[in-house]
Design an enzyme around this catalytic site. Sequence first.
Site: not given
Length: 396
Positions: A241, A91, A333, A180, A384
Amino acid sequence: MTEPVVLVINSGSSSIKFQLVHPAAGDAVGSGLVERIGESSGRIVYHHPGGVVERELVIPDHTAGLHAAEDVIAEAGRSLDEWGVAAVGHRVVHGGPVFQEPTVVDDAVVAELQRLSPLAPLHNPPNVVGIEVARRLLPDVPHVAVFDTAYFHTLSEAAATYAIDAEVARTNGVRRYGFHGTSHEYVSGRAAAFLSRDYGELDQIVLHLGNGASAAAIRGGRAVDTSMGMTPLEGLVMGTRSGDLDPGVILHLNRNAGMKGDDLDDLLNRHSGLKGLCGENDFRAVKQMVADGDAAAKLAYDIYVHRVRRYVGAYLVELGGVDVITFTAGVGEHDADLRRDVLAGLGRLGIVIDDERNASAETGERRISADDSTVEVLVVPTNEELAIARKAIALV
């Protein structure tokens, strides 16, 4: 014939997440985390079908971290050689304007990733370190970089361009890249499969809500807008953030509070969002504080919901209506209250949640919209690592 295994690595500044994945079957045969790299005491945990291997040890650097991962995988029963790793998928957060597809890593790619580091100074350098160490550890296996930004290369110039001096923007690589992307692509594809619909026919909004959070508008399988921008700081309120902020706030703090670049970076990336508002960035803890009557936590929750709703509204207009809205990632989720509040009062737009379905303890892919809702509302767990593994094996 033995199904190939892909080792997926997500290297952070002080941690390494890793998984061994069967990309075709879609299952992980082992997953682990190396954390507290460079601290006085580190930890590695590895989950596998036979149980869990866990160790406390000093992990001075990423090289030691990946060697520790190799050791616990072997201790669980089969070494990396015995697994027959067919590829290593990495990634990488930021591909800049250069990398728009998964890319086999060579020395030139590593050099380019290092050059792009100023675009993602918190993320790309540790990503590159993980790649360099893994290439030394597994020199005879192809390594593939999969970029968080790649899915959003389809954004129009109008969606991707900031309204600043054009030459300054070009010279410094300033534009909206989005993040993302691996998750948004995977989840929107799974949503289409769940509905037995052609991916290319659906207009979708995907809400990836976790400690990092982003929204994406997807028309016919192509991303047309997203909440994150040049960096993962723009957009929704997140764990630490700020999300969207008037740039004048930064100028004001610089001029009147004496805050310089590093101070502002630390404030906006590590001490803002939910943590800045109520002192806690874990969404579950924030919800408990709300239940206990904490006013700051209640305000933080309301701000979080308000920001998500604002993006849902913008994307409904941008898409001209939507076929499906999907919640994913840790908060999306698992938090039924949040899902209910984000889509509350939208019945006139054809968006109606079924309270019983929404509150269900199910954890897999599921529909939570009411039978009379003209817009499908789904919960789809993101994966992912599986998406990276499939992209890696497809390339090699």
